[in-house]
Scaffold this motif. Structure first.
Motif: not given
Length: 226
Positions: A165, A193, A161-162
């Motif tokens: 985003s 990430d 999700n990061s």
């Protein structure tokens, strides 16, 4: 050893008017890992023919030795331009299956009945079933032999999700890969990430992001003892 790579046929990035497709590095790097091992590779897609490449993945910042090799490899380019229709593929003909990511698979392969059948059949036959980045989203509707979601109770990863985003597409994609894996009972984990992170649970192999594509392909070869 025959390995099946399945690419998206979807090229529209939601309603943004922008294009999407498969991510070049996530195709090229595993393709050469498999090819250099001596495996025979078949490329397939829902519509057959030339699958759409995410134009962003062709930008300078995202080039790697594998993408540069692909751009001078006329044979590989010709193979990619003539993918087989998924409806013509039989699981019995292959020892492993691999899904490159890119945002495209979230729209078509996640819902494609032929793809789901291939995943379910090959998983039940204990053949390596693998996907990287957004492609673990293709397991969304797939079931285990007992009828439960394929990823339930299994250790998995996928585009976080990061990371979604960070690329600004959280509200554009039809679903978030991390959320969907968790919703279906997957034991989701992730690394930092954009850093390589791969999870293997039995014959199910998943990678988090583009940086993970080589390691996923290598994990497939380890399962195949190549």
């Amino acid at each position: 050893m025959k390995i099946l790579m399945i690419l998206t046929s979807h090229d529209e990035l939601g309603t943004t008017g922008k294009k999407t497709g498969f991510w070049l590095e996530e195709f090229a790097a595993p393709y050469y890992v498999f090819k250099d091992s001596g495996a025979e590779i078949t490329l397939a897609s829902p519509k057959g023919g030339q699958p759409p490449m995410d134009p962003k993945s062709d930008e300078k910042d995202f080039q790697t030795p594998a993408t540069e090799r692909f751009k001078t490899d006329k044979n590989a380019q010709a193979v990619l331009a003539h993918t087989v229709k998924l409806s013509e593929i039989s699981a019995a003909d292959y020892e492993a299956i691999f899904y490159p990511g890119g945002h495209g698979p979230l729209w078509d392969l996640a819902e494609d009945k032929n793809s789901i059948t291939l995943i379910e059949t090959m998983y039940a036959q204990n053949k390596p079933v693998s996907a990287v980045c957004h492609a673990p989203g293709v397991f969304r509707l797939a079931k285990s032999p007992d009828g439960s979601p394929l990823v339930r109770g299994k250790s998995v990863t996928g585009f976080s999700n990061s990371e979604e985003s960070a690329v600004g597409l959280t509200d554009i994609v039809p679903f978030l890969v991390e959320d969907e894996l968790l919703k279906n009972g997957g034991i989701y984990s992730k690394g930092a990430d954009w850093q390589a992170f791969v999870v293997r649970d039995g014959n199910l192999i998943t990678g988090q992001n583009p940086a993970s594509s080589v390691a996923v392909a290598q994990a497939v070869l380890e399962l195949l003892n190549l």
